[in-house]
Design a protein around this motif. Structure first.
Motif, PDB file in Angstrom:
ATOM      1  N   ASP A   1      33.819  30.239  43.210  1.00 56.71           N
ATOM      2  CA  ASP A   1      34.966  30.459  44.086  1.00 56.71           C
ATOM      3  C   ASP A   1      34.696  31.564  45.098  1.00 56.71           C
ATOM      4  O   ASP A   1      35.147  31.491  46.246  1.00 56.71           O
ATOM      5  CB  ASP A   1      36.203  30.813  43.260  1.00 56.71           C
ATOM      6  N   ALA A   2      33.969  32.596  44.677  1.00 60.75           N
ATOM      7  CA  ALA A   2      33.652  33.683  45.597  1.00 60.75           C
ATOM      8  C   ALA A   2      32.794  33.166  46.746  1.00 60.75           C
ATOM      9  O   ALA A   2      33.065  33.449  47.924  1.00 60.75           O
ATOM     10  CB  ALA A   2      32.934  34.804  44.845  1.00 60.75           C
ATOM     11  N   HIS A   3      31.754  32.420  46.431  1.00 64.37           N
ATOM     12  CA  HIS A   3      30.871  31.872  47.468  1.00 64.37           C
ATOM     13  C   HIS A   3      31.622  30.896  48.372  1.00 64.37           C
ATOM     14  O   HIS A   3      31.459  30.926  49.603  1.00 64.37           O
ATOM     15  CB  HIS A   3      29.683  31.165  46.829  1.00 64.37           C
ATOM     16  N   LEU A   4      32.439  30.042  47.784  1.00 62.41           N
ATOM     17  CA  LEU A   4      33.104  29.013  48.571  1.00 62.41           C
ATOM     18  C   LEU A   4      34.159  29.613  49.496  1.00 62.41           C
ATOM     19  O   LEU A   4      34.299  29.186  50.651  1.00 62.41           O
ATOM     20  CB  LEU A   4      33.732  27.980  47.639  1.00 62.41           C
TER      21      LEU A   4
ATOM     22  N   HIS B   1      26.303  29.596  51.370  1.00 61.24           N
ATOM     23  CA  HIS B   1      27.433  29.806  50.456  1.00 61.24           C
ATOM     24  C   HIS B   1      28.199  28.506  50.232  1.00 61.24           C
ATOM     25  O   HIS B   1      28.759  28.287  49.155  1.00 61.24           O
ATOM     26  CB  HIS B   1      28.370  30.885  51.011  1.00 61.24           C
ATOM     27  N   PHE B   2      28.217  27.641  51.251  1.00 54.62           N
ATOM     28  CA  PHE B   2      28.942  26.377  51.155  1.00 54.62           C
ATOM     29  C   PHE B   2      28.320  25.448  50.109  1.00 54.62           C
ATOM     30  O   PHE B   2      28.994  24.545  49.603  1.00 54.62           O
ATOM     31  CB  PHE B   2      28.957  25.695  52.526  1.00 54.62           C
ATOM     32  N   GLU B   3      27.058  25.677  49.766  1.00 57.91           N
ATOM     33  CA  GLU B   3      26.394  24.853  48.748  1.00 57.91           C
ATOM     34  C   GLU B   3      27.032  25.004  47.367  1.00 57.91           C
ATOM     35  O   GLU B   3      26.810  24.183  46.479  1.00 57.91           O
ATOM     36  CB  GLU B   3      24.909  25.215  48.674  1.00 57.91           C
ATOM     37  N   TRP B   4      27.836  26.046  47.167  1.00 58.53           N
ATOM     38  CA  TRP B   4      28.484  26.269  45.870  1.00 58.53           C
ATOM     39  C   TRP B   4      29.709  25.373  45.676  1.00 58.53           C
ATOM     40  O   TRP B   4      30.361  25.439  44.631  1.00 58.53           O
ATOM     41  CB  TRP B   4      28.899  27.733  45.733  1.00 58.53           C
TER      42      TRP B   4
ATOM     43  N   ALA C   1      36.197  41.021  51.895  1.00 65.00           N
ATOM     44  CA  ALA C   1      36.676  40.918  50.514  1.00 65.00           C
ATOM     45  C   ALA C   1      35.915  39.837  49.754  1.00 65.00           C
ATOM     46  O   ALA C   1      35.520  40.030  48.595  1.00 65.00           O
ATOM     47  CB  ALA C   1      38.176  40.629  50.500  1.00 65.00           C
ATOM     48  N   PHE C   2      35.692  38.701  50.391  1.00 60.32           N
ATOM     49  CA  PHE C   2      34.949  37.622  49.719  1.00 60.32           C
ATOM     50  C   PHE C   2      33.497  38.033  49.468  1.00 60.32           C
ATOM     51  O   PHE C   2      32.918  37.694  48.433  1.00 60.32           O
ATOM     52  CB  PHE C   2      35.002  36.346  50.551  1.00 60.32           C
ATOM     53  N   ALA C   3      32.904  38.761  50.418  1.00 61.09           N
ATOM     54  CA  ALA C   3      31.531  39.246  50.219  1.00 61.09           C
ATOM     55  C   ALA C   3      31.475  40.214  49.033  1.00 61.09           C
ATOM     56  O   ALA C   3      30.512  40.205  48.258  1.00 61.09           O
ATOM     57  CB  ALA C   3      31.025  39.920  51.491  1.00 61.09           C
ATOM     58  N   ALA C   4      32.519  41.039  48.883  1.00 59.34           N
ATOM     59  CA  ALA C   4      32.578  41.951  47.739  1.00 59.34           C
ATOM     60  C   ALA C   4      32.708  41.170  46.437  1.00 59.34           C
ATOM     61  O   ALA C   4      32.158  41.566  45.405  1.00 59.34           O
ATOM     62  CB  ALA C   4      33.760  42.909  47.895  1.00 59.34           C
ATOM     63  N   ALA C   5      33.427  40.047  46.467  1.00 60.28           N
ATOM     64  CA  ALA C   5      33.546  39.205  45.276  1.00 60.28           C
ATOM     65  C   ALA C   5      32.193  38.630  44.883  1.00 60.28           C
ATOM     66  O   ALA C   5      31.843  38.579  43.700  1.00 60.28           O
ATOM     67  CB  ALA C   5      34.548  38.080  45.526  1.00 60.28           C
TER      68      ALA C   5
ATOM     69  N   ALA D   1      35.622  31.167  55.058  1.00 59.53           N
ATOM     70  CA  ALA D   1      36.001  32.216  56.012  1.00 59.53           C
ATOM     71  C   ALA D   1      34.960  32.346  57.119  1.00 59.53           C
ATOM     72  O   ALA D   1      35.307  32.502  58.302  1.00 59.53           O
ATOM     73  CB  ALA D   1      36.169  33.543  55.277  1.00 59.53           C
ATOM     74  N   LEU D   2      33.679  32.284  56.763  1.00 62.79           N
ATOM     75  CA  LEU D   2      32.625  32.364  57.779  1.00 62.79           C
ATOM     76  C   LEU D   2      32.670  31.153  58.707  1.00 62.79           C
ATOM     77  O   LEU D   2      32.493  31.287  59.935  1.00 62.79           O
ATOM     78  CB  LEU D   2      31.257  32.461  57.098  1.00 62.79           C
ATOM     79  N   LEU D   3      32.908  29.966  58.152  1.00 59.22           N
ATOM     80  CA  LEU D   3      33.024  28.771  58.986  1.00 59.22           C
ATOM     81  C   LEU D   3      34.221  28.879  59.918  1.00 59.22           C
ATOM     82  O   LEU D   3      34.145  28.507  61.096  1.00 59.22           O
ATOM     83  CB  LEU D   3      33.154  27.525  58.100  1.00 59.22           C
TER      84      LEU D   3
END
Length: 672
Positions: free
Chosen positions: A358-361, A379-382, A345-349, A366-368
């Motif tokens: 917010d989508a990247h973070l 993605h965490f850089e956002w 879902a976050f990847a779709a965002a 979730a990946l972490l």
């Protein structure tokens, strides 16, 4: 921004086509005969009627909303060639009000041709052009009207609306302000400037203008709604509800009004009433993705996750580009422990809105949490791009390192996020130094002494000291992890990387030796400001730790500082705390606190900076985790690669600390 967005709708304007005040010249007081078609019901008789009386009669009918008989009078005047420009203008206005724009344009143009200096007809023609979508023509007509009549308030107001429609907001605001200067009670100018400022986010002035417009002119549903939205946006949902209800009295089947009223109720905590209004809105317009999203947020807050997933899914069927809906859906999946669906879902965002921080973070977290560090770091850089985080990082006056300079550079790593994050990740400074060259570390003032004594980097600076540096490059501490190719399997390192003076630890051990029982240090609350935006539920009341107080085999030592420490004086098991607790509570220094941790036999804590302090010291620590903990603790298991001497006690059901504490009590007995 509101947590639950208003139903979308374009900026609308108030305009009063037909408020013309026309004075009939004396030489036009001609006599005309009424047509029989006008009818006896309107008081027709065989006597001739003066043109001026006919116009007054038609104007009265128009004000009463009886446009059809008014139109008949104007047409008769035109057919009899009486009062040509005035009748054409008035009939053109009626045609405009009833949507016959082409005929309105012809009649108003005819009025102007007959009377070229007719500023009012030009201004009305400008309104019709705007209704036709001919914005440049509308602007031109209003400017011509103003050239003919200086101080023409209505034309200034109408020009402002046309300029706003053209996207010229600054000029539109100036024109509307001029109209209000000329007539402080002009309802059209007040309403439209209020609407523009509402759209611009200037809520206090918008509220003032909209209130004045309601006092000065018609209380239209749009005007009532605009005031409600301004109050709502300014954080006054209770007052907004009153105005939404008044607007609904005029437009009971407006789906956007119903949805926005639901948002206001939801923000007051009345989720049940909010859900009722969302459903009413969707019964009228079932394809509104925003209302389905709002319904999903209400169900999520009610913790009915199945209904929330259903509402979010339907919202995405109607608009798959709504990143906010993908994010909310992902959060529900993660809350339920379905991490894979959350990641999808976050990847779709991210795909729907690549520039959404917010989508990247959320995807990064979730990946972490899933242990996929390699994909997560970019993605965490956002994390610094969210509105909440902008400006939080205190940047030194050095160029930022992009990773391309190669070995041998002088790199300053700057601690970020909370104190716990800095403590957790300062362990990597030496490893990063072996990769790039010389590495220094900047930490908050409260951690400087601890970091220096632990020698986690070649040099330790406070933020004030770091601002004076002129050599080298800098990078946020957690951003450097991207260059280490850090994975869960590569977290191995010394189990102890924090150190305190042995003499200080001995001092506290000696002080506690007289207690005669093992000492268990406890900590129960993290920073409440952090928990307001995330990690809700990670802390617990001190009273929930009472099973530890009931255990007669140990003495308790409170390591709580600041928020939450006030609970100590009123807890039911105060007699179980060490005799020197008052001195301990008065000591805020991190090095001294670390020495106290070392003097304890065991530390039991919630997820906070104290947990990372005890973990970094390599001290036996039991960590109490809420149902959906932070990413660094993963999703299952009793151990963590971050701290080999730490044991995890996870909530089995959301909010149930009682069951956790029963397990802890049983394990404490075995530990003794």
């Amino acid at each position: 921004m509101l947590d639950y967005p208003f139903s979308p709708g374009r900026l609308r304007f108030e305009f009063y086509l037909g408020d013309c005040q026309i004075s009939l010249p004396k030489h036009l007081r001609l006599m005309v005969a009424r047509r029989s078609s006008f009818g006896m019901e309107h008081g027709a008789c065989d006597q001739p009627l003066a043109v001026e009386s006919a116009l007054e009669r038609a104007s009265t009918l128009e004000r009463l909303g009886q446009l059809e008989p008014a139109e008949a009078i104007y047409r008769e005047l035109i057919d009899n060639h009486a009062c040509g420009p005035v009748a054409c203008q008035k009939l053109g206005v009626i045609c405009g009000r009833t949507g016959r724009l082409e005929e309105a344009c012809l009649l108003l143009s005819r009025a102007i041709a007959l009377q070229p200096d007719n500023a009012e007809a030009l201004s009305c023609l400008g309104i019709v052009h705007r209704m036709e979508g001919r914005i440049e023509a509308a602007i031109g007509a209003q400017k011509q009207a103003l050239a003919l009549r200086q101080g023409f308030t209505a034309a200034h107001a109408r020009l402002g609306v046309a300029l706003a429609a053209a996207g010229c907001r600054k000029e539109a605001i100036q024109s509307l302000r001029e109209a209000i200067r000329l007539d402080p009670g002009h309802p059209e100018a007040l309403a439209n400037l209020g609407s523009i400022l509402l759209d611009e986010g200037d809520w206090p002035e918008a509220i003032d203008l909209l209130r004045r417009a309601l006092d000065a002119g018609p209380r239209s549903s749009h005007l009532l709604t605009s005031l409600a939205q301004a109050l709502h946006a300014q954080g006054q949902p209770l007052e907004a509800i009153d105005w939404y209800i008044q607007a609904l009295a005029q437009e009971p089947n407006d789906p956007h009004l119903l949805s926005n009223l639901g948002v206001a109720y939801q923000e007051t905590g009345d989720r049940d009433t909010a859900i009722v209004h969302y459903r009413q809105s969707l019964a009228i317009r079932s394809d509104d993705a925003t209302t389905w999203f709002n319904l999903g947020t209400a169900w999520k807050e009610c913790e009915d996750f199945d209904e929330a997933i259903r509402a979010f899914t339907i919202s995405l069927v109607h608009d798959p580009t709504l990143a906010k809906t993908h994010i909310s859906l992902g959060r529900v999946f993660v809350e339920q422990g379905d991490l894979d669906s959350g990641i999808n879902a976050f990847a779709a965002a991210v795909q729907a809105e690549p520039g959404n921080p917010d989508a990247h973070l959320n995807l990064a977290h979730a990946l972490l949490k899933a242990g996929d560090y390699t994909r997560a770091w970019d993605h965490f850089e956002w994390r610094f791009m969210t509105p909440e985080a902008l400006g939080q990082l205190r940047e030194p006056q050095l160029p930022r390192w992009d990773g391309s300079s190669g070995p041998g550079i002088e790199l300053l790593l700057v601690g970020e996020q909370g104190l716990g994050d800095v403590i957790q990740f300062m362990r990597f400074c030496r490893r990063i130094g072996r990769e790039v060259g010389s590495v220094s570390l900047c930490v908050p003032e409260s951690l400087v002494e601890l970091a220096r004594y632990s020698a986690v980097a070649e040099r330790i600076y406070s933020p004030t000291e770091a601002e004076t540096l002129t050599r080298g490059q800098w990078l946020p501490l957690m951003s450097a992890l991207r260059f280490l190719d850090l994975t869960v399997d590569r977290l191995s390192g010394p189990s102890t990387y924090l150190h305190v003076p042995a003499a200080l630890t001995s001092r506290w051990k000696d002080k506690l030796a007289g207690e005669g029982q093992p000492i268990v240090g406890i900590h129960w609350q993290g920073n409440p400001f952090t928990e307001a935006s995330g990690l809700q539920g990670r802390s617990l009341p001190l009273e929930d730790l009472s099973p530890l107080g009931d255990h007669c085999g140990v003495r308790l030592l409170s390591l709580q500082k600041g928020h939450g420490s006030e609970q100590l004086s009123t807890c039911s098991f105060l007699e179980r705390f060490v005799s020197c607790q008052e001195e301990i509570s008065a000591t805020w220094d991190f090095v001294a606190t670390a020495a106290m941790v070392q003097a304890c036999d065991l530390v039991i804590t919630t997820d906070s900076a104290l947990a990372h302090l005890a973990g970094g010291l390599g001290h036996p620590t039991w960590l109490l985790l809420h149902h959906s903990p932070d990413w660094r603790w993963g999703v299952n298991g009793e151990t963590t690669p971050w701290y080999p001497n730490m044991r995890l006690f996870r909530q089995q059901t959301k909010g149930n600390w009682k069951e956790v504490m029963e397990r802890v009590r049983g394990e404490l007995a075995a530990w003794l």
